[in-house]
Scaffold this motif. Structure first.
Motif, PDB file in Angstrom:
ATOM      1  N   CYS A  52      -1.850   2.056   7.663  1.00  0.00           N
ATOM      2  CA  CYS A  52      -1.946   0.592   7.659  1.00  0.00           C
ATOM      3  C   CYS A  52      -1.581   0.072   9.050  1.00  0.00           C
ATOM      4  CB  CYS A  52      -0.959   0.054   6.613  1.00  0.00           C
ATOM      5  SG  CYS A  52      -0.786  -1.732   6.634  1.00  0.00           S
ATOM      6  N   GLU A  92      -0.210  -7.502   2.890  1.00  0.00           N
ATOM      7  CA  GLU A  92      -0.065  -7.129   1.471  1.00  0.00           C
ATOM      8  C   GLU A  92      -0.058  -5.604   1.326  1.00  0.00           C
ATOM      9  OE1 GLU A  92       0.834  -9.165  -0.923  1.00  0.00           O
ATOM     10  OE2 GLU A  92       0.774 -10.704   0.640  1.00  0.00           O
ATOM     11  N   GLN A  93      -0.943  -4.965   2.091  1.00  0.00           N
ATOM     12  CA  GLN A  93      -1.015  -3.494   2.056  1.00  0.00           C
ATOM     13  C   GLN A  93       0.322  -2.884   2.520  1.00  0.00           C
ATOM     14  OE1 GLN A  93      -4.228  -2.188   4.584  1.00  0.00           O
ATOM     15  NE2 GLN A  93      -3.934  -0.036   4.045  1.00  0.00           N
ATOM     16  N   LYS A 125       3.241  -4.342   2.404  1.00  0.00           N
ATOM     17  CA  LYS A 125       4.264  -4.624   1.394  1.00  0.00           C
ATOM     18  C   LYS A 125       4.255  -3.549   0.303  1.00  0.00           C
ATOM     19  CE  LYS A 125       4.559  -9.677   1.355  1.00  0.00           C
ATOM     20  NZ  LYS A 125       4.173 -10.848   0.592  1.00  0.00           N
ATOM     21  N   VAL A 137      -1.021  -3.533  11.008  1.00  0.00           N
ATOM     22  CA  VAL A 137      -0.972  -4.998  10.967  1.00  0.00           C
ATOM     23  C   VAL A 137      -0.931  -5.487  12.407  1.00  0.00           C
ATOM     24  CG1 VAL A 137       0.227  -7.038  10.121  1.00  0.00           C
ATOM     25  CG2 VAL A 137       0.370  -4.904   8.822  1.00  0.00           C
ATOM     26  N   SER A 190      -3.535 -11.231   6.446  1.00  0.00           N
ATOM     27  CA  SER A 190      -2.765 -11.280   5.197  1.00  0.00           C
ATOM     28  C   SER A 190      -3.032 -10.073   4.294  1.00  0.00           C
ATOM     29  CB  SER A 190      -3.007 -12.586   4.450  1.00  0.00           C
ATOM     30  OG  SER A 190      -4.372 -12.700   4.167  1.00  0.00           O
ATOM     31  N   ASP A 191      -4.308  -9.549   4.305  1.00  0.00           N
ATOM     32  CA  ASP A 191      -4.606  -8.344   3.501  1.00  0.00           C
ATOM     33  C   ASP A 191      -3.759  -7.173   3.966  1.00  0.00           C
ATOM     34  OD1 ASP A 191      -6.466  -9.784   2.289  1.00  0.00           O
ATOM     35  OD2 ASP A 191      -8.221  -8.641   2.995  1.00  0.00           O
ATOM     36  N   ARG A 192      -3.658  -7.062   5.298  1.00  0.00           N
ATOM     37  CA  ARG A 192      -2.887  -5.939   5.863  1.00  0.00           C
ATOM     38  C   ARG A 192      -1.400  -6.083   5.545  1.00  0.00           C
ATOM     39  NH1 ARG A 192      -5.736  -2.674   9.456  1.00  0.00           N
ATOM     40  NH2 ARG A 192      -7.906  -2.890   8.898  1.00  0.00           N
TER      41      ARG A 192
END
Ligand code: APR
Length: 245
Positions: free
Chosen positions: A232, A6-7, A9, A234, A2-4
């Motif tokens: 990034c 968000e990154q 996004k 994901v 989920s952190d990735r």
């Protein structure tokens, strides 16, 4: 993950010009296997290179078996969320261009406009004569193959018929490849989705974009050759990740 997400996004929000490169991974959730994952196509079939295709009837027959296998699969599947989300991003102006290594037409069927798709490896749904370019449908090729047990020959000039895809060892289409690299230069975010990034020249596009000041992001289940260069990464299933963006 989920952190990735968000990154990613944030990168998408910041970008004005998003260029996307897709590979076989985008179609696996539709039911088309990729090439290099366990159970992938290169476990079932040998790579027949272009020179061998020209010189050996045995190799051509082998290659047509793979063509018909792939055509059967492509014919039975529908675009998935990955294809339709990318189409949405193109249609709302977020993604300016899609470059795909896939030859299955699922991006088009998923709603991406034809003029925004560069099929850098061609399209497997059409076949042409190598000598006179006469078009032959896959159905006709199959009928000829089944009737003769030989690789399909051109109905006009008896030349060799081949799918309109770029085979290993075959020259890339110069104009299309140059266009893909030009487009990569315009990206401020270059997003690679569902590709192992091992086959050139497509695998050179993200770094070309990066050298031209783009950010570079990846959505892929497994590690890729270029993870170390990405801003990034994901790691996840495309449908799940794309739905979360
Ligand atoms: N979600 C996320 N990633 C996925 C999924 C999925 N559902 N399914 C597969 N992947 C990832 C795999 O982890 C793999 O890294 O997609 C990648 C597919 O890699 P390849 O099989 O190597 O396919 P691709 O990169 O498109 O191959 C490039 O090689 O054989 C040639 O011409 C063929 O265009 C193809 C080129």
């Amino acid at each position: 993950m989920s952190d990735r997400v968000e990154q990613l996004k944030v990168l998408l929000d910041e970008a004005q010009t998003v260029v996307i490169l897709t590979g076989a991974g985008i179609s696996t959730e539709s039911g088309v296997p990729d090439f290099r994952s366990p159970g992938g196509l290169w476990e079932k079939f040998r790579i027949v290179e272009y020179d061998e295709y020209l010189s050996s009837e045995e190799a051509r027959i082998e290659d047509w078996h793979r063509r018909f296998f792939m055509a059967d699969q492509i014919g039975q599947v529908e675009p998935n969320i990955g294809h339709t989300e990318i189409a949405k991003w193109i249609n709302n102006g977020k993604c300016t261009q899609l470059i795909t290594q896939n030859v299955d037409s699922l991006h088009l069927r998923g709603g991406a406009p034809q003029d925004k798709i560069i099929e850098i490896h061609g399209n497997a749904t059409t076949e042409s004569c190598i000598s006179c370019s006469e078009h032959h449908s896959i159905e006709l090729c199959r009928t000829l193959f089944e009737a003769t047990g030989e690789s399909p020959k051109c109905q006009s000039c008896d030349g060799l018929v081949k799918a309109d895809i770029v085979m290993f060892g075959e020259k890339m289409p110069v104009k299309k490849t140059a266009e893909a690299f030009k487009i990569a230069e315009t990206a401020d975010l270059f997003l690679a989705i569902g590709t192992s990034l091992v086959v050139n020249p497509a695998a050179g596009l993200p770094l070309h974009a990066k050298h031209n000041n783009a950010k570079f992001a990846i959505i892929n289940r497994d590690a890729t050759e270029l993870d170390n260069f990405a801003d990034c990464v994901v790691n996840g299933e495309i449908e799940e990740v794309m739905s979360a963006i």
